[in-house]
Design a protein around this motif. Structure first.
Motif, mmCIF file in Angstrom:
data_model
loop_
_atom_site.group_PDB
_atom_site.id
_atom_site.type_symbol
_atom_site.label_atom_id
_atom_site.label_comp_id
_atom_site.label_asym_id
_atom_site.label_seq_id
_atom_site.Cartn_x
_atom_site.Cartn_y
_atom_site.Cartn_z
ATOM 1 N N PRO A 75 4.657 39.739 15.030
ATOM 2 C CA PRO A 75 4.800 38.279 15.031
ATOM 3 C C PRO A 75 3.535 37.555 14.580
ATOM 4 C CG PRO A 75 5.775 39.213 17.015
ATOM 5 C CD PRO A 75 5.069 40.340 16.318
ATOM 6 N N ALA A 76 2.358 38.059 14.983
ATOM 7 C CA ALA A 76 1.112 37.401 14.578
ATOM 8 C C ALA A 76 0.894 37.521 13.080
ATOM 9 C CB ALA A 76 -0.067 38.011 15.336
ATOM 10 N N GLN A 77 1.190 38.684 12.523
ATOM 11 C CA GLN A 77 1.064 38.844 11.074
ATOM 12 C C GLN A 77 2.033 37.923 10.343
ATOM 13 O OE1 GLN A 77 1.206 42.842 9.580
ATOM 14 N NE2 GLN A 77 -0.334 43.614 11.020
ATOM 15 N N GLU A 78 3.224 37.735 10.904
ATOM 16 C CA GLU A 78 4.195 36.846 10.255
ATOM 17 C C GLU A 78 3.684 35.409 10.238
ATOM 18 O OE1 GLU A 78 8.834 35.289 10.586
ATOM 19 O OE2 GLU A 78 8.168 36.994 11.821
ATOM 20 N N VAL A 79 3.063 34.988 11.326
ATOM 21 C CA VAL A 79 2.495 33.630 11.362
ATOM 22 C C VAL A 79 1.473 33.454 10.237
ATOM 23 C CG1 VAL A 79 1.019 32.068 12.701
ATOM 24 C CG2 VAL A 79 2.910 33.269 13.820
ATOM 25 N N ARG A 80 0.577 34.433 10.099
ATOM 26 C CA ARG A 80 -0.441 34.342 9.046
ATOM 27 C C ARG A 80 0.183 34.388 7.660
ATOM 28 N NH1 ARG A 80 -3.311 37.521 12.476
ATOM 29 N NH2 ARG A 80 -2.884 39.482 11.396
ATOM 30 N N ALA A 81 1.174 35.250 7.493
ATOM 31 C CA ALA A 81 1.788 35.410 6.178
ATOM 32 C C ALA A 81 2.516 34.144 5.746
ATOM 33 C CB ALA A 81 2.750 36.594 6.199
ATOM 34 N N ARG A 82 3.285 33.568 6.657
ATOM 35 C CA ARG A 82 4.010 32.334 6.319
ATOM 36 C C ARG A 82 3.033 31.196 6.015
ATOM 37 N NH1 ARG A 82 9.487 31.865 7.272
ATOM 38 N NH2 ARG A 82 10.511 33.603 8.343
ATOM 39 N N ALA A 83 1.956 31.131 6.779
ATOM 40 C CA ALA A 83 0.957 30.094 6.536
ATOM 41 C C ALA A 83 0.288 30.292 5.180
ATOM 42 C CB ALA A 83 -0.087 30.104 7.653
ATOM 43 N N ALA A 84 0.023 31.542 4.836
ATOM 44 C CA ALA A 84 -0.603 31.822 3.537
ATOM 45 C C ALA A 84 0.311 31.418 2.396
ATOM 46 C CB ALA A 84 -0.951 33.302 3.439
ATOM 47 N N GLY A 128 -6.005 53.875 -21.759
ATOM 48 C CA GLY A 128 -5.310 54.867 -20.943
ATOM 49 C C GLY A 128 -5.346 54.571 -19.465
ATOM 50 N N GLY A 129 -5.585 53.302 -19.108
ATOM 51 C CA GLY A 129 -5.684 52.938 -17.703
ATOM 52 C C GLY A 129 -4.384 52.904 -16.949
ATOM 53 N N GLY A 130 -3.248 52.983 -17.658
ATOM 54 C CA GLY A 130 -1.957 52.963 -16.977
ATOM 55 C C GLY A 130 -1.645 51.631 -16.326
ATOM 56 N N PHE A 131 -2.098 50.532 -16.948
ATOM 57 C CA PHE A 131 -1.888 49.189 -16.403
ATOM 58 C C PHE A 131 -0.399 48.902 -16.228
ATOM 59 C CE2 PHE A 131 -1.214 44.637 -16.918
ATOM 60 C CZ PHE A 131 -2.237 44.056 -16.191
ATOM 61 N N ALA A 132 -0.006 48.520 -15.020
ATOM 62 C CA ALA A 132 1.383 48.144 -14.732
ATOM 63 C C ALA A 132 1.359 46.955 -13.792
ATOM 64 C CB ALA A 132 2.145 49.305 -14.104
ATOM 65 N N LYS A 133 1.876 45.817 -14.268
ATOM 66 C CA LYS A 133 1.792 44.574 -13.491
ATOM 67 C C LYS A 133 3.081 44.365 -12.701
ATOM 68 C CE LYS A 133 0.624 39.678 -13.894
ATOM 69 N NZ LYS A 133 0.506 38.517 -14.806
ATOM 70 N N GLY A 134 3.077 44.889 -11.484
ATOM 71 C CA GLY A 134 4.240 44.747 -10.613
ATOM 72 C C GLY A 134 4.044 43.780 -9.476
ATOM 73 N N GLY A 135 2.848 43.188 -9.368
ATOM 74 C CA GLY A 135 2.575 42.276 -8.271
ATOM 75 C C GLY A 135 2.146 43.006 -7.011
ATOM 76 N N ALA A 136 1.846 42.219 -5.982
ATOM 77 C CA ALA A 136 1.392 42.763 -4.701
ATOM 78 C C ALA A 136 2.303 42.282 -3.581
ATOM 79 C CB ALA A 136 -0.045 42.349 -4.414
ATOM 80 N N VAL A 137 2.759 43.218 -2.756
ATOM 81 C CA VAL A 137 3.565 42.923 -1.581
ATOM 82 C C VAL A 137 2.702 43.169 -0.350
ATOM 83 C CG1 VAL A 137 5.673 43.436 -0.313
ATOM 84 C CG2 VAL A 137 5.618 43.733 -2.794
ATOM 85 N N VAL A 138 2.493 42.138 0.444
ATOM 86 C CA VAL A 138 1.696 42.260 1.660
ATOM 87 C C VAL A 138 2.614 41.967 2.839
ATOM 88 C CG1 VAL A 138 -0.400 41.530 2.853
ATOM 89 C CG2 VAL A 138 -0.317 41.486 0.356
ATOM 90 N N VAL A 139 2.962 43.014 3.572
ATOM 91 C CA VAL A 139 4.006 42.905 4.585
ATOM 92 C C VAL A 139 3.457 42.360 5.897
ATOM 93 C CG1 VAL A 139 5.363 44.764 3.557
ATOM 94 C CG2 VAL A 139 3.714 45.292 5.365
#
Length: 462
Positions: free
Chosen positions: A142-151, A127-138
């Protein structure tokens, strides 16, 4: 529009419909056994998964799980519900210590673990309600975009499935304000944490295990577990599964630091509002800031949203009053409304918190001493919903004396350095939390990666 938060209520959102008879399994000392095959200290995910796999692999084994409060009282019943293959230690770090093949094996095991939780949830009717939709990390700066693209670029070297989404693709997943893009990984699901832990406890009992609540362990030594009332249980093996409460176990006060993560939840949202927000695939979401935040769309149409920022308390103290910090709750509500302006006018109905365990080098581990036949797992740094399942399977193999692919993974036998004594521990952990917030503010002001981030890395030493 300013919104006055509602009374946070008696506990976590996840506990609203928890069984009222949770105390039914509490037992007096006279009702407890004196000898068992395996004693598990802690009735959260790690302890219950260990018991589950022991009983599944060796039916008839006498397994006793002892929980001081009720199952899921700790992080297992309070968390953000991310079942993720994310890991607080980089693949590069694992490879430097153990080689590339071992690092790839660890990452593959984590990805499989996400699916394993879903398989057991379905097969056992947890009854855990498991739903595999993935993770979106926005990425919102600009600094976050640099890290995100590098990741995203770096992930290709490790074949972990993380990709970069441009602005339009990111907003198709979740329409966060000021989105510049996002990373997306399919290897993440969401669950209802308390339903999962209650269902898991029921499965352990169906398999013949005993899960006893209201039994506080004060000491373990020489395969003897001593309860608060003096009752002693001798065991063929003992597993410590106490995570954020580990510092309260004699002799383990500096193994992990209990750091608080707090959460808020909205009222249920209508379909029109959800059509503007997204998360139609039941993705979980976060951002690429330094201060950790995380959210999910719940089964009943709310947003459950959390983050770090609450202080570490002197002496690794864990107390009920630390679960609530109105300053942090207010910051979480503000942050969520900034991320999702579509929430204008909604009410927040719940606010809660709890402790998670962080090892000094941010490295989760599984340990087993074949001489004393004592095991331990933890230090998950908030990624424990999936990692605890992997730990449970691994500990079961170790207790049963089996050499498997799991028992050779690089986190098995890893020994993190102990945390510094006070006052250094208090100063260091709280300085790290403060630096994370300051680094985010620096990036928002300058548009460039924070210079403070380097100092944060040095302080956390991982």
């Amino acid at each position: 529009m300013a919104v006055t938060p509602a009374d946070p209520g008696p506990g976590p959102l996840w506990w609203d419909d928890a069984p009222a008879a949770a105390s039914a399994s509490r037992a007096t000392a006279s009702a407890l056994p004196q000898v068992v095959d395996v004693a598990v200290v802690g009735g959260g995910y790690t302890g219950l998964w260990t018991a589950y796999y022991l009983l599944r692999e060796r039916p008839g084994l006498d397994v006793l799980v002892l929980e001081a409060e009720h199952v899921g009282f700790g992080a297992s019943g309070r968390n953000g519900g991310w079942v993720s293959a994310l890991w607080p230690v980089s693949a590069d770090t694992i490879a430097r210590r153990h080689g590339r093949t071992a690092a790839l094996a660890q990452l593959a095991a984590l990805r499989d673990t996400v699916d394993e939780v879903g398989r057991v949830d379905a097969a056992e009717g947890l009854g855990g309600g498991f739903a595999k939709g993935g993770a979106v990390v926005v990425a919102r700066t600009p600094a976050q975009e640099v890290r995100a693209r590098a990741a995203a670029a770096h992930s290709a070297a490790w074949d972990d499935g993380t990709v970069w989404l441009d602005t339009a693709a990111a907003r198709e997943r979740v329409d966060v304000a000021a989105t510049r893009g996002a990373t997306y990984t399919p290897h993440c699901a969401r669950v209802h944490p308390r339903h999962l832990v209650d269902g898991l406890a029921a499965a352990v009992r169906r398999l013949g295990g005993r899960v006893v609540e209201g039994c506080r362990v004060t000491r373990t030594a020489d395969r003897v577990v001593v309860l608060e009332d003096g009752h002693r249980v001798s065991a063929g093996a003992v597993v410590h599964a106490t995570e954020g409460w580990t510092p309260e176990v004699p002799g383990l006060s500096r193994r992990v630091a209990p750091v608080y993560s707090l959460m808020v939840a909205t009222e249920p949202l209508d379909d029109e509002r959800w059509s503007r927000i997204g998360l139609a695939g039941r993705e979980v979401f976060a951002d690429h800031g330094h201060l950790v935040i995380y959210g999910q769309r719940t089964d009943d149409g709310r947003i459950a949203f959390g983050g770090r920022g609450a202080p570490y308390h002197w002496g690794s103290a864990v107390r009920p009053e630390f679960d609530h910090d109105e300053r942090v709750f207010a910051a979480l509500r503000t942050t969520l409304r900034e991320l999702l302006p579509q929430l204008d006018g909604i009410r927040f109905t719940h606010a809660w918190g709890g402790a998670l365990g962080i090892a000094r080098d941010w490295h989760p581990s599984v340990r087993w001493d074949p001489v004393t036949r004592t095991g331990w797992a933890g230090g998950y740094v908030g990624d424990g919903v999936a990692a605890s399942n992997l730990a449970g399977r691994t500990l079961a193999d170790l207790v049963l004396g089996r050499d498997t692919a799991l028992t050779t993974l690089p986190w098995v036998g890893h020994r993190s350095p102990r945390w510094e004594p006070e006052p250094l521990r208090w100063l260091g952990v709280n300085a790290g939390l403060r630096l994370a917030g300051l680094a985010d503010r620096e990036e928002l002001a300058t548009g460039r990666p924070a210079r403070l981030a380097g100092l944060l890395d040095l302080l956390t030493a991982h």
